[in-house]
Design a protein around this motif. Structure first.
Motif, PDB file in Angstrom:
ATOM      1  N   ASP A 123       0.831  -1.189   0.000  1.00  0.00           N
ATOM      2  CA  ASP A 123       0.000   0.000   0.000  1.00  0.00           C
ATOM      3  C   ASP A 123       0.875   1.252   0.000  1.00  0.00           C
ATOM      4  N   GLU A 124       0.273   2.414   0.283  1.00  0.00           N
ATOM      5  CA  GLU A 124       1.002   3.674   0.182  1.00  0.00           C
ATOM      6  C   GLU A 124       2.224   3.724   1.091  1.00  0.00           C
ATOM      7  N   GLU A 125       2.146   3.088   2.249  1.00  0.00           N
ATOM      8  CA  GLU A 125       3.282   3.104   3.167  1.00  0.00           C
ATOM      9  C   GLU A 125       4.442   2.290   2.616  1.00  0.00           C
ATOM     10  N   GLY A 126       4.133   1.315   1.777  1.00  0.00           N
ATOM     11  CA  GLY A 126       5.171   0.490   1.206  1.00  0.00           C
ATOM     12  C   GLY A 126       5.643  -0.613   2.130  1.00  0.00           C
ATOM     13  N   SER A 127       5.050  -0.704   3.315  1.00  0.00           N
ATOM     14  CA  SER A 127       5.534  -1.686   4.274  1.00  0.00           C
ATOM     15  C   SER A 127       4.664  -2.931   4.329  1.00  0.00           C
ATOM     16  N   ARG A 128       3.389  -2.779   4.203  1.00  0.00           N
ATOM     17  CA  ARG A 128       2.488  -3.923   4.338  1.00  0.00           C
ATOM     18  C   ARG A 128       1.562  -4.011   3.133  1.00  0.00           C
ATOM     19  N   PRO A 129       1.337  -5.202   2.618  1.00  0.00           N
ATOM     20  CA  PRO A 129       0.309  -5.350   1.595  1.00  0.00           C
ATOM     21  C   PRO A 129      -1.061  -5.092   2.198  1.00  0.00           C
ATOM     22  N   SER A 130      -1.932  -4.504   1.420  1.00  0.00           N
ATOM     23  CA  SER A 130      -3.229  -4.114   1.948  1.00  0.00           C
ATOM     24  C   SER A 130      -4.171  -5.288   2.143  1.00  0.00           C
ATOM     25  N   SER A 131      -3.898  -6.443   1.534  1.00  0.00           N
ATOM     26  CA  SER A 131      -4.832  -7.560   1.609  1.00  0.00           C
ATOM     27  C   SER A 131      -4.445  -8.588   2.664  1.00  0.00           C
ATOM     28  N   ARG A 132      -3.591  -8.236   3.594  1.00  0.00           N
ATOM     29  CA  ARG A 132      -3.171  -9.189   4.621  1.00  0.00           C
ATOM     30  C   ARG A 132      -4.272  -9.418   5.633  1.00  0.00           C
ATOM     31  N   SER A 133      -4.324 -10.631   6.129  1.00  0.00           N
ATOM     32  CA  SER A 133      -5.320 -10.962   7.138  1.00  0.00           C
ATOM     33  C   SER A 133      -4.789 -10.576   8.515  1.00  0.00           C
ATOM     34  N   SER A 134      -5.660 -10.597   9.488  1.00  0.00           N
ATOM     35  CA  SER A 134      -5.247 -10.237  10.844  1.00  0.00           C
ATOM     36  C   SER A 134      -4.262 -11.266  11.397  1.00  0.00           C
ATOM     37  N   PHE A 135      -4.420 -12.544  11.015  1.00  0.00           N
ATOM     38  CA  PHE A 135      -3.501 -13.568  11.489  1.00  0.00           C
ATOM     39  C   PHE A 135      -2.073 -13.288  11.014  1.00  0.00           C
ATOM     40  N   SER A 136      -1.933 -12.971   9.739  1.00  0.00           N
ATOM     41  CA  SER A 136      -0.584 -12.730   9.222  1.00  0.00           C
ATOM     42  C   SER A 136       0.007 -11.447   9.807  1.00  0.00           C
ATOM     43  N   GLN A 137      -0.834 -10.472  10.088  1.00  0.00           N
ATOM     44  CA  GLN A 137      -0.343  -9.255  10.720  1.00  0.00           C
ATOM     45  C   GLN A 137       0.173  -9.544  12.128  1.00  0.00           C
ATOM     46  N   LYS A 138      -0.562 -10.391  12.854  1.00  0.00           N
ATOM     47  CA  LYS A 138      -0.124 -10.760  14.205  1.00  0.00           C
ATOM     48  C   LYS A 138       1.199 -11.502  14.164  1.00  0.00           C
ATOM     49  N   MET A 139       1.315 -12.440  13.232  1.00  0.00           N
ATOM     50  CA  MET A 139       2.548 -13.215  13.121  1.00  0.00           C
ATOM     51  C   MET A 139       3.730 -12.322  12.741  1.00  0.00           C
ATOM     52  N   GLU A 140       3.497 -11.388  11.848  1.00  0.00           N
ATOM     53  CA  GLU A 140       4.562 -10.472  11.452  1.00  0.00           C
ATOM     54  C   GLU A 140       4.987  -9.590  12.628  1.00  0.00           C
ATOM     55  N   GLU A 141       4.020  -9.133  13.391  1.00  0.00           N
ATOM     56  CA  GLU A 141       4.318  -8.293  14.551  1.00  0.00           C
ATOM     57  C   GLU A 141       5.113  -9.070  15.598  1.00  0.00           C
ATOM     58  N   ARG A 142       4.728 -10.333  15.834  1.00  0.00           N
ATOM     59  CA  ARG A 142       5.481 -11.168  16.770  1.00  0.00           C
ATOM     60  C   ARG A 142       6.910 -11.384  16.299  1.00  0.00           C
ATOM     61  N   PHE A 143       7.070 -11.604  15.014  1.00  0.00           N
ATOM     62  CA  PHE A 143       8.405 -11.818  14.447  1.00  0.00           C
ATOM     63  C   PHE A 143       9.261 -10.561  14.620  1.00  0.00           C
ATOM     64  N   ARG A 144       8.683  -9.393  14.365  1.00  0.00           N
ATOM     65  CA  ARG A 144       9.425  -8.134  14.526  1.00  0.00           C
ATOM     66  C   ARG A 144       9.848  -7.927  15.978  1.00  0.00           C
ATOM     67  N   ARG A 145       8.945  -8.229  16.905  1.00  0.00           N
ATOM     68  CA  ARG A 145       9.290  -8.085  18.324  1.00  0.00           C
ATOM     69  C   ARG A 145      10.428  -9.007  18.723  1.00  0.00           C
ATOM     70  N   ARG A 146      10.405 -10.217  18.221  1.00  0.00           N
ATOM     71  CA  ARG A 146      11.487 -11.164  18.527  1.00  0.00           C
ATOM     72  C   ARG A 146      12.814 -10.683  17.967  1.00  0.00           C
ATOM     73  N   LEU A 147      12.786 -10.118  16.770  1.00  0.00           N
ATOM     74  CA  LEU A 147      14.031  -9.608  16.194  1.00  0.00           C
ATOM     75  C   LEU A 147      14.566  -8.413  16.969  1.00  0.00           C
ATOM     76  N   GLU A 148      13.655  -7.561  17.446  1.00  0.00           N
ATOM     77  CA  GLU A 148      14.063  -6.397  18.214  1.00  0.00           C
ATOM     78  C   GLU A 148      14.638  -6.795  19.573  1.00  0.00           C
ATOM     79  N   ASP A 149      14.096  -7.865  20.164  1.00  0.00           N
ATOM     80  CA  ASP A 149      14.574  -8.325  21.462  1.00  0.00           C
ATOM     81  C   ASP A 149      15.976  -8.923  21.380  1.00  0.00           C
ATOM     82  N   GLU A 150      16.330  -9.471  20.239  1.00  0.00           N
ATOM     83  CA  GLU A 150      17.643 -10.101  20.108  1.00  0.00           C
ATOM     84  C   GLU A 150      18.722  -9.126  19.848  1.00  0.00           C
TER      85      GLU A 150
END
Length: 128
Positions: free
Chosen positions: A101-128
């Motif tokens: 989409d306009e932000e260029g970061s996330r596709p606009s057709s993602r489901s809530s499940f995939s958004q949650k999984m992506e957010e969890r993955f980002r948090r894990r990477l930030e913690d390491e």
């Protein structure tokens, strides 16, 4: 590089959730059988176009029946349907691709499940 046990479990969990959420999409993504007919249809469309060009040129050289270049008209129709077949096959293949989409970061057709999984993955990477 093989996946660790933890990564493999996460992947299995994601796969099960995907099947539960949208089984039709999951079977489409999983099966490579759907890609081969697409390739076959493209080749058929290109071949149909080539035969149409040959008939069009041949029809120009042959005498016309009742003033109508029948062979040329058939050749043109074959060319048209060949291009139509090829183009519609290409478009069907592109529909599965997600556009950012306009932000260029996330596709606009993602489901809530995939958004949650992506957010969890980002948090894990930030913690390491």
């Amino acid at each position: 590089m093989p996946l660790s046990e933890h990564e493999q479990r996460l992947l299995d969990q994601i796969e099960r959730a995907l099947y539960a959420e949208d089984p039709k999409f999951a079977s489409t993504v999983r099966g490579a059988k759907l890609r081969k007919p697409s390739r076959r249809r493209r080749i058929q469309g290109i071949a149909l176009f080539a035969v149409g060009v040959a008939l069009l040129v041949t029809g120009v050289m042959l005498p016309k029946l009742a003033g109508i270049p029948v062979v040329s008209v058939v050749g043109f129709l074959l060319m048209f349907f060949g291009v139509l077949l090829t183009v519609t096959t290409l478009r069907r293949g592109d529909q599965g691709a997600e556009e950012p989409d306009e932000e260029g970061s996330r596709p606009s057709s993602r489901s809530s499940f995939s958004q949650k999984m992506e957010e969890r993955f980002r948090r894990r990477l930030e913690d390491e």
